[in-house]
Design a protein around this motif. Structure first.
Motif, mmCIF file in Angstrom:
data_model
loop_
_atom_site.group_PDB
_atom_site.id
_atom_site.type_symbol
_atom_site.label_atom_id
_atom_site.label_comp_id
_atom_site.label_asym_id
_atom_site.label_seq_id
_atom_site.Cartn_x
_atom_site.Cartn_y
_atom_site.Cartn_z
ATOM 1 N N PRO A 223 -6.416 -18.481 10.888
ATOM 2 C CA PRO A 223 -6.441 -17.714 9.603
ATOM 3 C C PRO A 223 -7.527 -18.237 8.308
ATOM 4 O O PRO A 223 -7.650 -19.428 8.346
ATOM 5 N N LYS A 224 -8.027 -16.952 7.900
ATOM 6 C CA LYS A 224 -9.130 -17.505 7.088
ATOM 7 C C LYS A 224 -8.690 -16.991 5.582
ATOM 8 O O LYS A 224 -7.965 -16.066 5.631
ATOM 9 N N ARG B 74 -15.095 -17.906 -6.602
ATOM 10 C CA ARG B 74 -14.283 -17.448 -5.408
ATOM 11 C C ARG B 74 -14.562 -18.580 -4.422
ATOM 12 O O ARG B 74 -13.779 -18.628 -3.495
ATOM 13 N N ILE B 75 -15.851 -19.331 -4.200
ATOM 14 C CA ILE B 75 -16.115 -20.017 -3.116
ATOM 15 C C ILE B 75 -15.576 -21.427 -3.833
ATOM 16 O O ILE B 75 -14.902 -22.017 -2.705
ATOM 17 N N ARG B 76 -15.560 -21.956 -4.919
ATOM 18 C CA ARG B 76 -15.327 -23.396 -5.151
ATOM 19 C C ARG B 76 -13.880 -23.574 -5.456
ATOM 20 O O ARG B 76 -13.170 -24.254 -5.140
ATOM 21 N N GLU B 77 -13.349 -22.480 -6.030
ATOM 22 C CA GLU B 77 -11.860 -22.585 -6.608
ATOM 23 C C GLU B 77 -11.058 -21.850 -5.547
ATOM 24 O O GLU B 77 -9.794 -22.361 -5.188
ATOM 25 N N GLU B 78 -11.417 -20.654 -5.008
ATOM 26 C CA GLU B 78 -10.573 -19.870 -4.119
ATOM 27 C C GLU B 78 -10.617 -20.212 -2.895
ATOM 28 O O GLU B 78 -9.911 -19.901 -2.015
ATOM 29 N N LYS B 79 -11.845 -21.129 -2.445
ATOM 30 C CA LYS B 79 -12.163 -21.647 -1.202
ATOM 31 C C LYS B 79 -12.036 -20.516 -0.232
ATOM 32 O O LYS B 79 -11.442 -20.513 0.926
ATOM 33 N N ALA B 80 -12.857 -19.371 -0.641
ATOM 34 C CA ALA B 80 -12.753 -18.149 0.251
ATOM 35 C C ALA B 80 -13.972 -18.514 1.632
ATOM 36 O O ALA B 80 -14.876 -19.036 1.429
ATOM 37 N N LEU C 99 -23.908 -20.758 -2.632
ATOM 38 C CA LEU C 99 -23.370 -20.302 -1.320
ATOM 39 C C LEU C 99 -24.121 -20.663 -0.157
ATOM 40 O O LEU C 99 -25.063 -20.797 0.082
ATOM 41 N N ASN C 100 -23.170 -21.119 0.715
ATOM 42 C CA ASN C 100 -23.698 -21.768 2.094
ATOM 43 C C ASN C 100 -23.256 -20.657 3.058
ATOM 44 O O ASN C 100 -21.880 -20.613 3.487
ATOM 45 N N PRO C 101 -24.234 -19.736 3.627
ATOM 46 C CA PRO C 101 -23.734 -19.091 4.447
ATOM 47 C C PRO C 101 -23.123 -19.242 5.839
ATOM 48 O O PRO C 101 -22.502 -18.562 6.490
ATOM 49 N N ASN C 102 -23.415 -20.514 6.093
ATOM 50 C CA ASN C 102 -22.813 -20.827 7.197
ATOM 51 C C ASN C 102 -21.254 -21.289 6.911
ATOM 52 O O ASN C 102 -20.442 -21.564 7.944
ATOM 53 N N THR C 103 -20.602 -21.427 5.729
ATOM 54 C CA THR C 103 -19.359 -21.703 5.565
ATOM 55 C C THR C 103 -18.641 -20.566 4.949
ATOM 56 O O THR C 103 -17.462 -20.258 5.098
#
Ligand code: ARG
Length: 581
Positions: free
Chosen positions: A120-121, A332-338, A366-370
Motif C-alpha cells: 500500500p502506498k 505533501r512530500i515531506r509531511e504527508e510522505k506521499a 522532489l525526488n522522482p525515484n521516490t
C-alpha cells in the motif's frame, strides 16, 4: 493465482521457456499483449524479434523453439489450447477453456473482485478545487468526476488515499472583494452572511471593475490584502463568511455527486510560503528578474522563444499560485510522505505543473525515484454547437442546474419506459441514472480530448453509456433471482459455448484493466472494459439459456460474477447500481 493478469500468466510461461532454452543469455522479460486479430488467438508475444538480435539467430527460429518448448511443458499444456508461430516470429496463444473455467471457479470461491495490493502506498489526489466566491464550472465538474474515480480505484486497491480539495481561497482577489463589500452602503457582518454565491459572483465582478478604473479603490484593495494576510480580525471574519457561503454551494454539488473530498485550500499553505522562498534562495535557485524572484528552467520558453520564468515571488513581495503549489508540493512530500501525487485540472495548466515539478526536482524537493507526480490534464466540455459549453444566456451553466436537468431528463425517460413504478422508485433511479449518465459520459471519453455534452446521447440505453451498463447489471440480478447458484466450496465450473468462454475471458481481464488505469490514469480504459463485458454478457444471454438448463448452476456463476464486476466497475466510476431499469 486469481490476482495475476492473464498477460502475466502467459509471460511467466514464455519466460520459463526462454530460461530453459537460453539459460545464460539474460534476455529482457517477455511482453504479452492481446491478439490484434481474435482469429489468431487470445494473446500474442512479439518479444522474439528483440531477443533474436541479442541471440544472433532469426526471430522465427527463436519463436519456433519457444513454441516447441511450450508444447511439451506440462504447465503450459494446462493453460494453452493452441500456441503457434506466425509471420516473422510472432507467438500466438489461445487459452484452454478449462483454464479459464478454473480461474472463474477460483474467483467465485474467493470472492475478491479487486485484489488488494501487497504494498500500500500513500497517494494524494488533488482534484475539484474550485475558487471561492465563484461558481464551480464544468471544468471543475470534470476534475471532480475524474479525481473521484481515480481516488476510488486507488482506495479499492488498498492504498492510503488523501483526497484534497485545493480550493482557491487566498490571494489578492480577496482583498479586492472584501474592500468592495466593506464600502457598500449599509455594510454589516450580518448583511454579508445573507449573501448567496451569486451575490458574491456579482460583487466580485463589480469589485474588479472598480479595481481597474479607480486608483483610489485599488489602493484600498491592496491595503486590504495586507490586512488579510496580516490576520486582521475583521478582514478574516468577512473572508470566513465568504468561504462558508461558497463551501455550502459546493457541498450541495458534492452531495449530489456522491463525492467526498477534504478541503485544504491555498490558505493552508500561506504560513509556509516565506520558508519555501527562503529555502530556494539559500540554495541559490532564485534569479532576480525585474524585481521578481524567479526560477529559469531548461526547456521552457514563451511564444516568442524567450526563456519562460517560474515566478515565485512578485516584485511587490506578494506570493502567487506558483508559490503556493511549490509549498504544497514540499508539504505533501515531506509531511504527508506521499509516494504518489496526482493533480487533476484542465490541460490549460499543463505547463504550470510541468514547471513546478521540474523546479521542485532541480531544487531537491522532489525526488522522482521516490515520489511519482502526475498532472492529469483533461480537455474542454463542448456544447452541441461544438463551442465551449455555455447556457443560452451566455453565462457558463451553473453546475447544480446541469445536474438537476440530467436527473429530470432521466426521470422523464424512466416514466415513459416503466409506467408502473412507485414515485420513490422514479426518484431514486432517476437520480442514479441522471448522475451516472453525466459521470459515465465524462469518464468514457478520452480524458485529454474535448468532449461534447449532450443529455440525449448520455441517456441512451444502447452503446457505451451508463444506462447500457446499468441495464446489463439489472439483467444479471433478475436472472439470479430465478436460478440456483453452484455452491462456493468445491465448485467445478466448465465452459462450453463460445459465448460462455468469451464472457469468462472478459471477466478475467479486470485486473489488467485496473493496472492500466493506475498506470495511465485514463478512466476510459475502465469504461471500455465495462462496455466489452456488457456486450459479452448480452451475447451470452442471447446464446445460452441459464434458467432450467442442465448446467444452470454453473452458468449462474458466470452471471453472478458478471454482475459483481459490473457493480464494482460502476462503483469505481463513482456510479451507483439501480435495482431496476
Ligand atoms: N483552483 C484552481 C482552478 O480553479 C485549481 C487548483 C488545482 N490544484 C493545484 N494544486 N493547483 O483552476
Amino acid at each position: 493465482m486469481i490476482s495475476s493478469t492473464l498477460e502475466s500468466v502467459l509471460e511467466g510461461l514464455v519466460k520459463k521457456a526462454t530460461d530453459t532454452l537460453y539459460p545464460s543469455a539474460n534476455l529482457p522479460p517477455p511482453e504479452v499483449v492481446p491478439a490484434k486479430d481474435p482469429s489468431f488467438g487470445d494473446y500474442q508475444c512479439n518479444s522474439a524479434m528483440k531477443w533474436a538480435k541479442q541471440l544472433g539467430i532469426s526471430p522465427r527460429e527463436v519463436a519456433t523453439a519457444i513454441v516447441e518448448h511450450l508444447h511439451i511443458d506440462e504447465e503450459s499444456q494446462k493453460v494453452l489450447d493452441r500456441v503457434e508461430v506466425a509471420g516473422p516470429g510472432f507467438i500466438n496463444m489461445k487459452f484452454r477453456a478449462s483454464y479459464l473455467a478454473e480461474r472463474i471457479g477460483a474467483l467465485y470461491e474467493h470472492d475478491e473482485i479487486i485484489p488488494k495490493t501487497p504494498s500500500p502506498k500513500r497517494v494524494i489526489v488533488d482534484f475539484s478545487s474550485p475558487n471561492i466566491a465563484k461558481e464551480m464550472h464544468v471544468g471543475h465538474l470534470r476534475s471532480t468526476i475524474i479525481g473521484d474515480c481515480l481516488s476510488r480505484i486507488f482506495e479499492a486497491l488498498g492504498h492510503k488515499v488523501l483526497r484534497l480539495n485545493h480550493v482557491g481561497d487566498w490571494g489578492t482577489a480577496f482583498g479586492m472583494l472584501i474592500a468592495h463589500i466593506q464600502s457598500l452602503p449599509g455594510f454589516s457582518f450580518e448583511q454579508v452572511k445573507t449573501y448567496t454565491l451569486s451575490d458574491l459572483m456579482r460583487l466580485y465582478k463589480e469589485s474588479k471593475v472598480r479595481f481597474d478604473a479607480d486608483p483610489l479603490f485599488r489602493k484600498t484593495a491592496q491595503q486590504e490584502v495586507v490586512r488579510l494576510q496580516g490576520g486582521d480580525s475583521s478582514s478574516l471574519f468577512i473572508w470566513r463568511i465568504i468561504c462558508d457561503i461558497s463551501r455550502k454551494a459546493y457541498s450541495e454539488i458534492y452531495d449530489l455527486l456522491d463525492v467526498k473530498v477534504e478541503e485544504r485550500g491555498e490558505s493552508f499553505y500561506n504560513p509556509m510560503l516565506p520558508k519555501i522562498i527562503e529555502e530556494l534562495e539559500e540554495k541559490k535557485f532564485l534569479v532576480n528578474s525585474e524585481g521578481a524572484k524567479c526560477m529559469f528552467l531548461r526547456g521552457f520558453t514563451n511564444r516568442e522563444g524567450n526563456p519562460l520564468p517560474l515566478m515565485l515571488q512578485k516584485s511587490d513581495g506578494g506570493y502567487n499560485y506558483d508559490t503556493t503549489d511549490m509549498a504544497a508540493l514540499a508539504q505533501r512530500i515531506r509531511e504527508e510522505k506521499a509516494d504518489r501525487i496526482i493533480y487533476v485540472t484542465d490541460s490549460g495548466q499543463a505547463t504550470h505543473f510541468q514547471m513546478i515539478f521540474e523546479a521542485a526536482n532541480e531544487a531537491g524537493i522532489l525526488n522522482p525515484n521516490t515520489t511519482r507526480v502526475d498532472h492529469v490534464p483533461f480537455g474542454l466540455v463542448l456544447g452541441p454547437d461544438g463551442k465551449k459549453f455555455k447556457t443560452r444566456s451566455g453565462e457558463t451553466e451553473r453546475l447544480i442546474d446541469l445536474l438537476q436537468t440530467a436527473i429530470s431528463r432521466a426521470d422523464t425517460m424512466l416514466r415513459a419506459r416503466n409506467p408502473d413504478w412507485t414515485e420513490e422508485e422514479y426518484k431514486q433511479i432517476a437520480h442514479t441514472l441522471g448522475i451516472g449518465a453525466v459521470k459515465y459520459a465524462d469518464l468514457s471519453s478520452h480524458r485529454v480530448s474535448d468532449y461534447m455534452f449532450s443529455y440525449d446521447r448520455m441517456l441512451r440505453f444502447e452503446g457505451n453509456t451508463a444506462a447500457f451498463i446499468m441495464y446489463s447489471y439489472v439483467r444479471c440480478a433478475s436472472i439470479l433471482r430465478k436460478v440456483t447458484l453452484a455452491p462456493k466450496k468445491d465448485v467445478h465450473i466448465t465452459l462450453q459455448h463460445p459465448s460462455e468462454i468469451l464472457l469468462a475471458k472478459v471477466i478475467c481481464q479486470l485486473p489488467t484493466t485496473i493496472e492500466e488505469v493506475v498506470e495511465s490514469l485514463l478512466p476510459n480504459r475502465l469504461t471500455d472494459y465495462l462496455y466489452s463485458l456488457a456486450e459479452a454478457f448480452n451475447a451470452f444471454f442471447r446464446d445460452c439459456r441459464v434458467e432450467g438448463d442442465i448446467r444452470e448452476q454453473e452458468r449462474a456463476v458466470l452471471v453472478f460474477l458478471t454482475g459483481e464486476v459490473l457493480k464494482t466497475g460502476l462503483h469505481l466510476l463513482g456510479i451507483r447500481t439501480p435495482t431496476k431499469m
